[in-house]
Design an enzyme around this catalytic site. Structure first.
Site, short mmCIF file in Angstrom:
data_model
loop_
_atom_site.label_atom_id
_atom_site.label_comp_id
_atom_site.label_asym_id
_atom_site.label_seq_id
_atom_site.Cartn_x
_atom_site.Cartn_y
_atom_site.Cartn_z
N CYS A 180 -30.39 24.44 19.37
CA CYS A 180 -29.71 24.61 20.65
C CYS A 180 -28.30 25.13 20.37
O CYS A 180 -27.63 24.64 19.45
CB CYS A 180 -29.63 23.29 21.39
SG CYS A 180 -28.84 23.50 22.99
N ASP A 309 -25.69 32.30 31.16
CA ASP A 309 -25.01 31.12 30.65
C ASP A 309 -24.74 31.11 29.15
O ASP A 309 -23.88 30.38 28.69
CB ASP A 309 -25.77 29.85 31.05
CG ASP A 309 -27.18 29.86 30.51
OD1 ASP A 309 -27.63 30.96 30.15
OD2 ASP A 309 -27.80 28.80 30.46
N ASN A 310 -25.45 31.91 28.38
CA ASN A 310 -25.29 31.81 26.93
C ASN A 310 -24.14 32.69 26.42
O ASN A 310 -24.35 33.82 26.01
CB ASN A 310 -26.60 32.17 26.24
CG ASN A 310 -27.63 31.09 26.46
OD1 ASN A 310 -27.32 29.90 26.37
ND2 ASN A 310 -28.84 31.48 26.77
#
Ligand code: MTE
Length: 926
Positions: A180, A309-310
């Site tokens: 993650c 979002d990344n």
């Protein structure tokens, strides 16, 4: 126990009757799981399901012994208690996974030691999980009709069933470590709360993934040459902004060597619901966020996906600013794809102790094996891990094992896994394990164990943290603090990780922070020639004492010193508060009132560890208030030691004042006050009513000012003090009301708010202490106010508040309403909250609106989490909200604000400045 006897035994498929019967951890697990293969349908005669889904033998495949072995997956037989009330109440999850976002959505990491103990491959029940919402529930019918639509800029648009994918393309298997992007995020969150939740250092796991190459599928549909640039994936999860999705560059996706898979099996078994059942994308070497689960759509396009979002945004952007300025999120320059090089120490574990005897120290025989993991991105191999035991002065090499290399020796084929062939691949898509044997004597001498990894492109873990708004890809050096204490005939070492998650104790970062250190440049040993900052097994206190200050200050000198350049005493040391007068958040009064006095109790009770750190840092480094830029600032602020400091110079006497004409509130006297009643106003706020000591007395609190409340925590004995603006009207006789939001313990803050904890223990009749009034602002009626000793008249007042910051705003607004002479002053209020239930004093505001009329008062409520039927504003306060719902800048206007520091400093102040307000003279922050 093998959970997946067949696809039909899969949690997502078939009747949920057995689950309904077993919805708590205490209930009995089902005696046996169904084992029958998928029922045959006509289509199965033509093309077949992937063998893992048919449950060929219901076990993880047995790999040749030359390969790393698969540990059995142990899916629990029952649904965990935490899930029973959530949309995921049908999923049986390992209760030992550490939940990072409460009950729902499910985001969890395994306990680090269990992760390591499971070896190279992580069984599904221990694999970390990152879900943005509820897991799509796939019953048998949904499974049969599950399709993946491949569309966009392709020659053949195709919609594949799972059987067709299995039938048309070669089945392949690859070992891949998913990580993650938030792995190790908690370390950044300790420094500054970011836009993401805490992950410890176990946000990664490794599995054998089976499916087909994405490259083969793309080759089949033939992307349009020259036009097609990206491949966009979307999952089936239902999220507020649409399905989860991300994209890949086509040039990478179409390359088999990049190992991108459309996978239906994990460790030879069907995917668990949490991991994407029935089918997902697996992107090796990139952040886990690219591996879209519950895959439904693959679009070939000329543009990147707009799922945004990344990102690792530039470090000058604070979380609030990043949130307030959406443009940053659409800048492709900050997209993260490949993982950065990273590593962690897993042995010693957090909290592990090691007893070393004097004999062992002398003989030098006993060794300790340090261990951990490392990985890098893009298929790059970690080519060294190094350890330092002397804070980076010298480094030594560790041994590295690459279990992934065992797959490079031979090709393996089996029915479930298809082809597992790494023989021609140089890519490192998995974690590796490092170890180093060190004599325990060296650990005894060490203050910290520092770990560094580098990959074959010479990418290195940095010494410094790249603090960023999303806190993604945190990869500064992994450091484990070594604390020593004496035991009989030896030393006991205790090891502390930087920021472990879960119910464990906090790590060295929180400890050093609470001691006032700058955790971004942590010092694990005393700094020679400098003060304070000593780390021992016990509690260290930050020192606010200048190293060379030797002056003795007599009591007389202290009390006769010019009060406009206030000196005050904390723990027997004398400080000059003059440079803080303007910078102090409570206004200059907070310091002027203690001029010539011992402020120890106030100082300790009111200043968090952060506040103490600030004072210490000003003293030691001149950093925070930038009063000075060198340690000489310290000499200015800490000016000496009180001679004969046992003499009491405290001003306050607690208790009654007999003179009936004297107001109840006294700035220098703590007044005792009994709790009369507690009234709950919503799910987390209460009105606490306290008695004034004489039933004819009114409060006489200037409008816009606050008081301090102080009480001792029943359990811890700690004296706690906070500022509150009462909400009772000035005319109230005999009582004073405080509207207080109670910060209850949460997973993130297990101890909850200190003051909340203390207040919640009070029962009617208990006493607290109150003193005041304080504040540099006072609304003096008829459209005039005094602020920092300057009076002004205004006719337009903007008010912005968030949450319980409503109290001073309410107080001033009510004064304006009650002022019958004032028919001119117009007021605009913006009140920001999370949900409608969180809005405090709403009915009171509505009453004021009725009284003042909409030509004089406008109220705009804005919610970050509105329900569908909410008709007010939604989202966060930004430039547009301020422009639309506040008066424009003018010489006869003012803005009053009360809310979290982040909102004020990162949003309101800069936004008002941009819209033309002179914030230095026109923005009053309570
Ligand atoms: N795919 C969908 N459809 N929905 C999601 O919430 N989370 C992503 C990715 N794929 C997510 C998703 C993120 S952020 C990560 S890190 C990985 O899934 C985690 O995969 P895992 O839960 O199988 O470990």
């Amino acid at each position: 126990m093998h959970a997946h006897a067949s696809c039909l035994s899969h949690q997502s498929v078939g009747s949920n009757a057995s689950l309904d019967e077993h919805t708590s951890e205490t209930s009995t697990p089902p005696s046996s799981l169904p084992t029958s293969p998928l029922p045959k349908t006509p289509i199965d005669d033509v093309i077949d399901w992937p063998p893992s889904m048919k449950g060929v033998n219901g076990h993880e495949p047995q790999l040749p012994f030359t390969f790393p072995q698969l540990a059995p997956n142990v899916t629990p037989g029952v649904v965990a208690n935490a899930d029973t009330q959530t949309p995921d109440s049908w999923i049986r999850r390992n209760p030992e996974l550490i939940r990072l976002t409460g009950k729902h959505p499910f985001n969890a990491e395994p306990p680090l030691q269990q992760l390591m103990a499971s070896g190279f491959f992580t069984p599904a029940h221990l694999h970390f999980v990152r879900n943005h919402g509820a897991v799509p529930r796939v019953d048998e019918e949904t499974l049969r009709t599950w399709t993946i639509r491949v569309h966009g800029l392709v020659s053949h648009k195709v919609t594949f069933t799972l059987q067709e994918l299995n039938w048309l393309f070669e089945t392949v298997t690859l070992p891949v470590t998913l990580v993650c992007a938030g792995n190790r995020r908690k370390e950044q969150n300790v420094v500054r709360k970011s836009l993401g939740f805490d992950w410890g250092s176990a946000g990664l796991s490794t599995a054998l993934w089976t499916g087909v190459y994405l490259a083969d599928v793309l080759d089949h549909v033939k992307p349009l040459h020259g036009q097609a640039k990206y491949v966009i994936f979307e999952g089936a999860d239902v999220l507020p902004n649409g399905p989860y999705g991300t994209s890949q560059r086509l040039s990478l996706a179409a390359n088999r060597d990049k190992g991108m898979l459309i996978a239906w099996a994990m460790n030879g078994l069907p995917l668990e619901p949490d991991h994407g059942f029935p089918i997902r994308v697996v992107i090796p070497g990139q952040i886990g966020g690219r591996s879209v689960k519950w895959l439904r759509s693959i679009e070939v396009a000329s543009y990147e996906s707009n799922h945004h979002d990344n990102k690792v945004l530039p470090r000058h952007l604070s979380p609030d600013r990043a949130r307030a300025e959406p443009a940053w999120w659409y800048d492709p320059g900050y997209v993260i794809t490949e993982l950065s090089v990273n590593s962690a120490i897993t042995s010693p574990a957090h909290g592990e102790t090691l007893d070393v005897s004097q004999k062992e120290l002398e003989s030098g025989d006993r060794m300790y094996t340090l261990r951990g993991y490392a990985y890098s991105g893009g298929g790059r191999r970690v080519n060294r891990c190094e350890i330092s035991l002397d804070e980076g002065v010298t480094w030594f090499l560790c041994k590295i094992e690459y279990p992934e290399d065992q797959f490079r020796r031979m090709v393996y084929n089996d029915e479930v896994l298809g082809t597992l062939d790494l023989t021609g691949s140089d890519n490192s898509f998995c974690w590796c394990f490092w170890s180093a044997n060190v004599p325990v004597g060296r650990l005894v001498k060490a203050n910290v164990i520092e770990l560094f990894a580098m990959d074959e492109s010479m990418n290195m873990q940095p010494r410094d943290m790249y603090l960023n708004a999303t806190s993604m890809l945190n990869n500064w050096l992994f450091r484990v603090a070594v604390l020593g204490s004496e035991i009989e005939a030896g030393t006991r070492l205790r090891f502390e990780h930087p920021a472990p998650v879960g119910t464990q104790q906090s790590g060295w970062m929180e400890r050093l922070k609470s001691e006032g250190q700058n955790v971004l440049q942590p010092r694990f040993s005393p700094i020679p020639g400098q003060v304070g900052l000593k780390v021992t097994a016990g509690l260290a206190e930050v020192s606010m004492i200048g190293p060379d200050v030797t002056r003795k200050i007599s009591h007389e000198e202290l009390v006769t010193h010019d009060k406009t350049q206030p000196w005050f005493v904390v723990r027997g040391e004398v400080y000059d508060g003059t440079p803080f007068l303007n910078a102090h958040p409570g206004g200059p009064d907070s310091i002027l009132l203690v001029a010539g006095e011992d402020a120890t109790d106030d100082f300790i009770a009111i200043h968090s560890a952060d506040g103490r750190a600030k004072l210490a840092q000003v003293c030691l480094y001149g950093l925070i208030f930038q009063a000075d830029d060198s340690t000489s600032a310290c000499f200015q602020h800490h000016i000496g030691t009180l001679a004969n400091s046992t003499t009491s110079i405290k001003s306050e006497t607690i208790g009654c004042i007999e003179d009936e004409n004297m107001p109840f509130l006294q700035p220098k006297v703590w007044r005792r006050s009994k709790l009369l009643a507690i009234t709950r106003v919503n799910h987390n706020s209460c009105v606490f009513r306290f008695a004034l000591d004489n039933n004819t007395r009114t409060l006489e609190l200037p409008c816009g000012q606050h008081v301090y409340i102080r009480l001792r925590h029943n359990r811890t004995g700690e004296l706690i003090q906070r500022a509150y603006t009462p909400i009772s009207p000035q005319s109230a006789v005999d009582f004073i009301d405080f509207l207080i939001k109670l910060y209850r313990p949460t997973d993130r803050f297990p101890s909850g708010g200190k003051m909340s904890g203390a207040l919640e223990q009070l029962v009617v009749g208990d006493e607290i202490e109150i003193k005041g009034p304080f504040g540099s602002f006072e609304w003096t009626n008829l459209g005039s106010y005094r602020w920092r000793n300057i009076s002004r008249n205004v006719n337009e007042v903007g008010m912005v508040c968030a949450g319980s910051g409503v109290t001073p705003i309410f107080q001033v607004l009510r004064c304006i309403m009650h002022d019958e002479q004032d028919t001119e002053t117009r007021v605009w209020v913006i009140s920001a909250n999370r949900t409608e239930d969180d809005i405090l004093l709403r009915a009171e505001f509505d009453d004021i609106l009725v009284h003042m009329g909409s030509n004089r008062l406008r109220i705009h409520h804005i919610l970050t989490h509105p329900t569908d039927d909410w008709s007010g504003g939604s989202g966060r306060i930004d430039d547009l909200v301020l422009l639309t719902h506040l008066p424009g800048p003018s010489a006869t206007g003012i803005v009053l604000a009360c809310g979290p520091v982040g909102m004020i400093d990162e949003t309101i102040r800069p936004a008002l400045q941009r819209t033309g307000w002179d914030v230095d003279t026109c923005l009053v922050v309570f």
